[in-house]
Design a protein around this motif. Structure first.
Motif, PDB file in Angstrom:
ATOM      1  N   PHE A 150       0.829  -1.159   0.117  1.00 49.15           N
ATOM      2  CA  PHE A 150       0.333   0.200   0.316  1.00 49.15           C
ATOM      3  C   PHE A 150       0.901   1.001   0.299  1.00 49.15           C
ATOM      4  N   ASP A 151       0.245   1.952  -0.607  1.00 51.72           N
ATOM      5  CA  ASP A 151       1.227   3.602  -0.913  1.00 51.72           C
ATOM      6  C   ASP A 151       0.877   4.780   0.876  1.00 51.72           C
ATOM      7  N   VAL A 152      -0.176   4.478   0.922  1.00 52.49           N
ATOM      8  CA  VAL A 152      -0.444   4.798   2.438  1.00 52.49           C
ATOM      9  C   VAL A 152      -1.463   3.550   3.487  1.00 52.49           C
ATOM     10  N   ILE A 153      -1.056   4.056   4.205  1.00 54.97           N
ATOM     11  CA  ILE A 153      -1.848   3.150   5.677  1.00 54.97           C
ATOM     12  C   ILE A 153      -2.557   4.380   6.824  1.00 54.97           C
ATOM     13  N   LEU A 154      -3.561   3.773   6.818  1.00 53.55           N
ATOM     14  CA  LEU A 154      -4.235   4.679   8.084  1.00 53.55           C
ATOM     15  C   LEU A 154      -4.634   3.397   9.000  1.00 53.55           C
ATOM     16  N   VAL A 155      -3.834   3.942  10.300  1.00 51.62           N
ATOM     17  CA  VAL A 155      -5.102   3.293  11.388  1.00 51.62           C
ATOM     18  C   VAL A 155      -5.229   4.012  12.047  1.00 51.62           C
ATOM     19  N   ASP A 156      -6.728   3.769  12.252  1.00 55.28           N
ATOM     20  CA  ASP A 156      -8.064   4.264  12.721  1.00 55.28           C
ATOM     21  C   ASP A 156      -8.651   3.882  13.511  1.00 55.28           C
ATOM     22  N   SER A 157      -7.999   3.867  14.731  1.00 54.11           N
ATOM     23  CA  SER A 157      -8.273   2.614  15.307  1.00 54.11           C
ATOM     24  C   SER A 157      -8.938   3.103  16.912  1.00 54.11           C
ATOM     25  N   THR A 158      -9.656   2.622  17.620  1.00 49.70           N
ATOM     26  CA  THR A 158     -10.142   2.585  19.378  1.00 49.70           C
ATOM     27  C   THR A 158      -8.740   3.293  20.234  1.00 49.70           C
ATOM     28  N   ASP A 159      -9.270   3.462  20.656  1.00 53.26           N
ATOM     29  CA  ASP A 159      -8.178   3.929  22.286  1.00 53.26           C
ATOM     30  C   ASP A 159      -7.134   2.037  22.548  1.00 53.26           C
ATOM     31  N   PRO A 160      -5.838   2.704  23.104  1.00 54.37           N
ATOM     32  CA  PRO A 160      -5.329   1.285  23.098  1.00 54.37           C
ATOM     33  C   PRO A 160      -6.273   0.686  24.170  1.00 54.37           C
ATOM     34  N   ILE A 161      -7.586  -0.674  23.866  1.00 56.92           N
ATOM     35  CA  ILE A 161      -7.756  -1.283  25.049  1.00 56.92           C
ATOM     36  C   ILE A 161      -8.343  -2.665  23.895  1.00 56.92           C
ATOM     37  N   GLY A 162      -9.170  -3.488  24.493  1.00 52.23           N
ATOM     38  CA  GLY A 162      -9.354  -4.121  24.001  1.00 52.23           C
ATOM     39  C   GLY A 162      -8.441  -4.875  22.938  1.00 52.23           C
ATOM     40  N   PRO A 163      -9.914  -5.149  21.286  1.00 51.96           N
ATOM     41  CA  PRO A 163      -8.539  -5.185  20.257  1.00 51.96           C
ATOM     42  C   PRO A 163      -7.851  -4.531  19.789  1.00 51.96           C
ATOM     43  N   ALA A 164      -8.113  -3.584  20.295  1.00 48.69           N
ATOM     44  CA  ALA A 164      -6.928  -2.261  19.631  1.00 48.69           C
ATOM     45  C   ALA A 164      -5.738  -2.396  20.476  1.00 48.69           C
ATOM     46  N   GLN A 165      -5.756  -2.933  21.546  1.00 44.81           N
ATOM     47  CA  GLN A 165      -4.478  -2.738  22.508  1.00 44.81           C
ATOM     48  C   GLN A 165      -3.192  -3.452  21.751  1.00 44.81           C
ATOM     49  N   PRO A 166      -3.213  -4.271  20.058  1.00 39.94           N
ATOM     50  CA  PRO A 166      -2.281  -4.521  19.692  1.00 39.94           C
ATOM     51  C   PRO A 166      -1.796  -3.923  18.841  1.00 39.94           C
ATOM     52  N   LEU A 167      -2.861  -3.060  18.363  1.00 40.30           N
ATOM     53  CA  LEU A 167      -2.473  -1.962  16.864  1.00 40.30           C
ATOM     54  C   LEU A 167      -1.095  -0.540  18.112  1.00 40.30           C
ATOM     55  N   PHE A 168      -0.965  -0.820  19.356  1.00 40.38           N
ATOM     56  CA  PHE A 168       0.020   0.244  19.707  1.00 40.38           C
ATOM     57  C   PHE A 168       1.206  -0.531  19.961  1.00 40.38           C
ATOM     58  N   ASN A 169       1.375  -2.143  18.891  1.00 36.49           N
ATOM     59  CA  ASN A 169       2.979  -2.409  19.354  1.00 36.49           C
ATOM     60  C   ASN A 169       3.959  -2.717  18.681  1.00 36.49           C
ATOM     61  N   GLU A 170       5.140  -2.818  18.801  1.00 40.31           N
ATOM     62  CA  GLU A 170       6.045  -2.434  17.529  1.00 40.31           C
ATOM     63  C   GLU A 170       5.530  -3.523  16.598  1.00 40.31           C
ATOM     64  N   SER A 171       5.012  -4.423  17.221  1.00 39.86           N
ATOM     65  CA  SER A 171       5.375  -6.032  15.936  1.00 39.86           C
ATOM     66  C   SER A 171       4.094  -5.735  14.736  1.00 39.86           C
ATOM     67  N   PHE A 172       3.004  -4.719  15.441  1.00 36.71           N
ATOM     68  CA  PHE A 172       2.303  -4.024  14.651  1.00 36.71           C
ATOM     69  C   PHE A 172       2.296  -3.886  13.482  1.00 36.71           C
ATOM     70  N   TYR A 173       4.008  -2.520  13.804  1.00 31.75           N
ATOM     71  CA  TYR A 173       4.538  -1.098  12.874  1.00 31.75           C
ATOM     72  C   TYR A 173       5.345  -1.977  11.962  1.00 31.75           C
ATOM     73  N   GLN A 174       6.443  -3.718  12.656  1.00 29.60           N
ATOM     74  CA  GLN A 174       7.287  -3.089  11.698  1.00 29.60           C
ATOM     75  C   GLN A 174       6.602  -3.996  10.356  1.00 29.60           C
ATOM     76  N   ASP A 175       5.346  -5.084  10.699  1.00 29.53           N
ATOM     77  CA  ASP A 175       3.857  -5.480   9.745  1.00 29.53           C
ATOM     78  C   ASP A 175       4.213  -4.425   8.747  1.00 29.53           C
ATOM     79  N   ILE A 176       3.201  -3.281   9.695  1.00 24.64           N
ATOM     80  CA  ILE A 176       3.495  -2.176   8.725  1.00 24.64           C
ATOM     81  C   ILE A 176       4.248  -1.978   7.266  1.00 24.64           C
TER      82      ILE A 176
END
Ligand code: SAM
Length: 285
Positions: free
Chosen positions: A151-177
């Motif tokens: 992708f040319d642009v990735i937008l992480v439009d997430s809830t706050d870092p609770i529940g299913p959104a918690q891993p969206l604030f981790n390094e491994s997620f951003y390595q994959d991004i």
């Protein structure tokens, strides 16, 4: 019709915002969160996940303009865009206004959010049936780990870092991004509050600073977020959000916005001193 119903969004254990409710349109509980859509007196229809305000009809344009148009006017030719989360549809709606965008993949974990918005908040969801939008109901973490798409642009439009959104604030997620982005790709993420979430902001920009060539933060003012003042983080494999921004492209696009404009674009990267100090060494603003 409820004559005296108010809802309160509690932020941590010390702050709250109250809204007069005229009608409850939907209330459900998915395997991930509670989902409510209410008609408010002052802010139009409102989506809440786990009791936290996600979107209101009155100010949704601020968040959606700023998450989408800032990176899409920096990237010279965005063709493929990925949205993680964004179940109300407002971000994808803004993305496909850009003529260069051929495909927008939107990966939302919770079908209940999408269905509730499709039924009750057409203002944000009405473009979800556009053929350029590929809606996938699945976990964004798993998607970026497994996809071979770039992708040319990735937008992480997430809830706050609770529940299913918690891993969206981790390094491994951003390595994959990072791995899913094209060579001059950009990732923008919901970056929390400079007032109340300094630790989380610092964590997010530290992760991006470690993985990406350039990391920035930019701010916007939203009526219904706690403290109103809020941020997006912006990281790239080389592009600079102001030096590589050609303001003439905005007028040439013929698009009209309610919040975004050429001055707001650059001005949003000007930070107050307390925020700049807190993030010193981690951002290039
Ligand atoms: N503008 C909003 C706000 O207040 O920050 C965010 C809007 S949008 C409704 C956030 C969405 O992220 C929610 O619908 C939630 O279900 C989704 N989400 C949370 N964790 C996710 C994950 N791991 N993968 C995909 N979507 C996720």
């Amino acid at each position: 019709m409820h004559s005296n119903l108010w809802i309160e969004e509690k932020f941590r254990d010390f702050y709250g915002m109250r809204y007069k409710v005229e009608n409850v349109l939907f209330s459900g509980k998915s395997e991930f969160q509670t989902v409510d859509v209410v008609e408010t007196k002052g802010h139009g229809k409102m989506l809440l996940n786990d009791g936290l305000v996600m979107v209101t009809e009155r100010d949704e344009f601020v968040y959606h303009d700023m998450i989408a148009h800032v990176p899409l006017f920096v990237h010279p030719n965005p063709k493929k865009v990925l949205v993680i989360g964004g179940g109300d549809g407002g971000t994808a709606r803004e993305v496909i206004r850009h003529e260069s965008v051929e495909k927008c993949v939107m990966v939302e974990i919770d079908k209940m959010v999408v269905d509730a918005c499709l039924e009750h908040i057409p203002l944000t969801s009405e473009k979800l049936s556009d053929p350029r939008i590929e809606l996938r109901i699945e976990d964004g973490i798993k998607y970026v780990k497994e996809t071979t798409e770039k992708f040319d642009v990735i937008l992480v439009d997430s809830t706050d870092p609770i529940g299913p959104a918690q891993p969206l604030f981790n390094e491994s997620f951003y390595q994959d991004i990072y791995n899913c982005l094209t060579d001059n790709g950009i990732v923008v993420s919901q970056g929390e509050s400079p007032w109340y979430e300094q630790t989380m902001q610092k964590k997010l920009v530290s992760i991006k600073n470690k993985l990406f060539e350039k990391t920035f933060i930019y701010n916007f003012v939203n009526l219904t977020y706690p403290g109103s003042f809020w941020s997006f983080t912006f990281a790239t494999k080389g592009l600079h959000p102001i030096e590589d921004f050609d303001a003439k492209r905005v007028a040439a696009s013929g698009l009209e916005f309610k919040y975004y404009n050429e001055q707001i674009h650059s001005g949003a990267f000007a930070l107050p001193t307390f925020q700049k100090k807190e993030l010193e060494g981690l951002i290039q603003n």
